[in-house]
Design an enzyme around this catalytic site. Structure first.
Site, short mmCIF file in Angstrom:
data_model
loop_
_atom_site.label_atom_id
_atom_site.label_comp_id
_atom_site.label_asym_id
_atom_site.label_seq_id
_atom_site.Cartn_x
_atom_site.Cartn_y
_atom_site.Cartn_z
N GLY A 55 40.14 -33.23 25.01
CA GLY A 55 39.12 -33.88 25.81
C GLY A 55 39.46 -34.23 27.25
O GLY A 55 38.72 -34.99 27.88
N ASP A 75 33.51 -28.81 19.98
CA ASP A 75 34.72 -28.12 19.50
C ASP A 75 34.64 -27.99 17.98
O ASP A 75 33.92 -28.73 17.30
CB ASP A 75 36.00 -28.89 19.87
CG ASP A 75 37.22 -27.96 19.94
OD1 ASP A 75 37.65 -27.63 21.07
OD2 ASP A 75 37.75 -27.57 18.88
N ASP A 93 31.18 -24.54 15.60
CA ASP A 93 31.92 -23.30 15.86
C ASP A 93 31.09 -22.49 16.86
O ASP A 93 29.98 -22.07 16.53
CB ASP A 93 32.07 -22.55 14.52
CG ASP A 93 32.81 -21.23 14.68
OD1 ASP A 93 33.04 -20.80 15.84
OD2 ASP A 93 33.16 -20.64 13.65
N ASP A 119 36.25 -23.96 27.88
CA ASP A 119 37.72 -23.88 27.93
C ASP A 119 38.22 -23.40 26.58
O ASP A 119 39.39 -23.56 26.24
CB ASP A 119 38.29 -25.26 28.28
CG ASP A 119 39.73 -25.17 28.79
OD1 ASP A 119 40.08 -24.15 29.41
OD2 ASP A 119 40.50 -26.13 28.56
N LYS A 159 36.47 -19.96 30.68
CA LYS A 159 37.86 -19.47 30.57
C LYS A 159 37.89 -18.05 30.00
O LYS A 159 37.15 -17.71 29.08
CB LYS A 159 38.67 -20.39 29.66
CG LYS A 159 40.05 -19.81 29.38
CD LYS A 159 41.11 -20.82 29.32
CE LYS A 159 41.19 -21.48 27.97
NZ LYS A 159 42.17 -22.58 28.04
C1 SAM Z 1 42.75 -25.08 25.51
S1 SAM Z 1 41.97 -26.00 24.25
C2 SAM Z 1 40.80 -26.93 25.17
C3 SAM Z 1 41.38 -28.06 25.98
C4 SAM Z 1 40.30 -28.97 26.50
N1 SAM Z 1 39.42 -28.30 27.44
C5 SAM Z 1 40.86 -30.20 27.19
O1 SAM Z 1 40.50 -30.43 28.33
O2 SAM Z 1 41.59 -30.95 26.56
C6 SAM Z 1 40.96 -24.78 23.48
C7 SAM Z 1 40.01 -25.32 22.45
O3 SAM Z 1 39.13 -24.29 22.02
C8 SAM Z 1 38.74 -24.63 20.69
N2 SAM Z 1 38.12 -23.50 19.98
C9 SAM Z 1 38.69 -22.33 19.66
N3 SAM Z 1 37.82 -21.57 18.96
C10 SAM Z 1 36.67 -22.29 18.85
C11 SAM Z 1 35.42 -22.05 18.23
N4 SAM Z 1 35.18 -20.90 17.58
N5 SAM Z 1 34.47 -23.00 18.30
C12 SAM Z 1 34.71 -24.16 18.95
N6 SAM Z 1 35.89 -24.46 19.55
C13 SAM Z 1 36.86 -23.53 19.50
C14 SAM Z 1 40.04 -25.07 20.05
O4 SAM Z 1 39.80 -25.83 18.89
C15 SAM Z 1 40.71 -25.85 21.19
O5 SAM Z 1 40.48 -27.23 21.04
#
Ligand code: SAM
Length: 203
Positions: A55, A75, A93, A119, A159
């Site tokens: 977050g 997320d 998802d 992201d 991203k």
């Molecule tokens: C790099 S982290 C994000 C960091 C966040 N933007 C922050 O500022 O702390 C990537 C995120 O993408 C989420 N993610 C990956 N696949 C996903 C999906 N199919 N649906 C939702 N979230 C997903 C992961 O759970 C993870 O928390």
């Protein structure tokens, strides 16, 4: 080896700074830098962040939109409760595109949003082709979701990883947004091929 050490030290600077400044992750600085450069977010805006756990970026967006704005953090992972009153969390998802859009629109009573940030990134395997395929799928789904949510004049920041498929997506974004830019934040590791696609002013 020296490079890894230097890079780890560099990342540590952002991690420590995030801790001191009350951000859950150093990703907050990626959004703040993008905002400074492209003026993405205004006071009072509605912002959606896809792939927002834990977050940090969401908290940065919350500061940028202020008390009159709203940030919706999405997320697949469950969020620890935020103390900021202008943040709403949704567990979803994003590969389930339509379901995610419906959950967001339900919270907003059908209202369109000013900015969509994604992201989202997969768990990396270290196998480049697999990682790129999974990342591009998340980036494309994020773009499709943003297409259904962002109002005229609004913006996106998605991203991605440097790859051939990126040009196709960039073309698609160009057909809906007045300005399209590629952005690599200072907080991104020098060895990473992480990149953000920015679309400004939707037609
Ligand atoms: C790099 S982290 C994000 C960091 C966040 N933007 C922050 O500022 O702390 C990537 C995120 O993408 C989420 N993610 C990956 N696949 C996903 C999906 N199919 N649906 C939702 N979230 C997903 C992961 O759970 C993870 O928390």
């Amino acid at each position: 080896m020296v490079r890894n050490w230097a890079e780890e030290a560099y990342r540590d600077i952002f991690r420590r700074r995030a801790k001191t400044e009350g951000f859950r992750s150093r990703a907050a600085y990626k959004l703040l830098e993008a905002d400074k450069r492209f003026r993405l977010i205004k006071k009072g805006d509605i912002v959606v962040e896809l792939g927002a756990w834990p977050g940090g970026m969401t908290q940065a967006a919350s500061r940028l939109v202020g008390e009159t704005g709203l940030v919706i953090a999405v997320d697949i992972r469950k969020f620890k409760a935020f103390s900021e009153s202008n943040i709403i969390t949704i567990n979803s998802d994003i590969l389930e595109e339509e379901d995610t859009v419906q959950k967001i629109l339900q919270v907003l009573n059908g209202k369109q949003v000013d900015v969509v940030i994604s992201d989202a990134s997969p768990k990396f395997t270290g196998i480049r082709d697999v990682d790129i395929a999974r990342q591009i799928e998340l980036t494309e789904k994020s773009y499709n979701i943003s297409h259904k949510l962002v109002k005229k004049g609004g913006s996106i920041m998605l991203k991605a990883l440097e790859c051939r498929e990126l040009e196709l997506l960039e073309e698609q974004i160009r057909s809906s947004f007045s300005y399209v830019k590629r952005f690599i934040p200072s907080a991104t590791r020098k060895t990473s091929s992480e990149i953000y696609l920015i679309g400004l002013k939707r037609y």
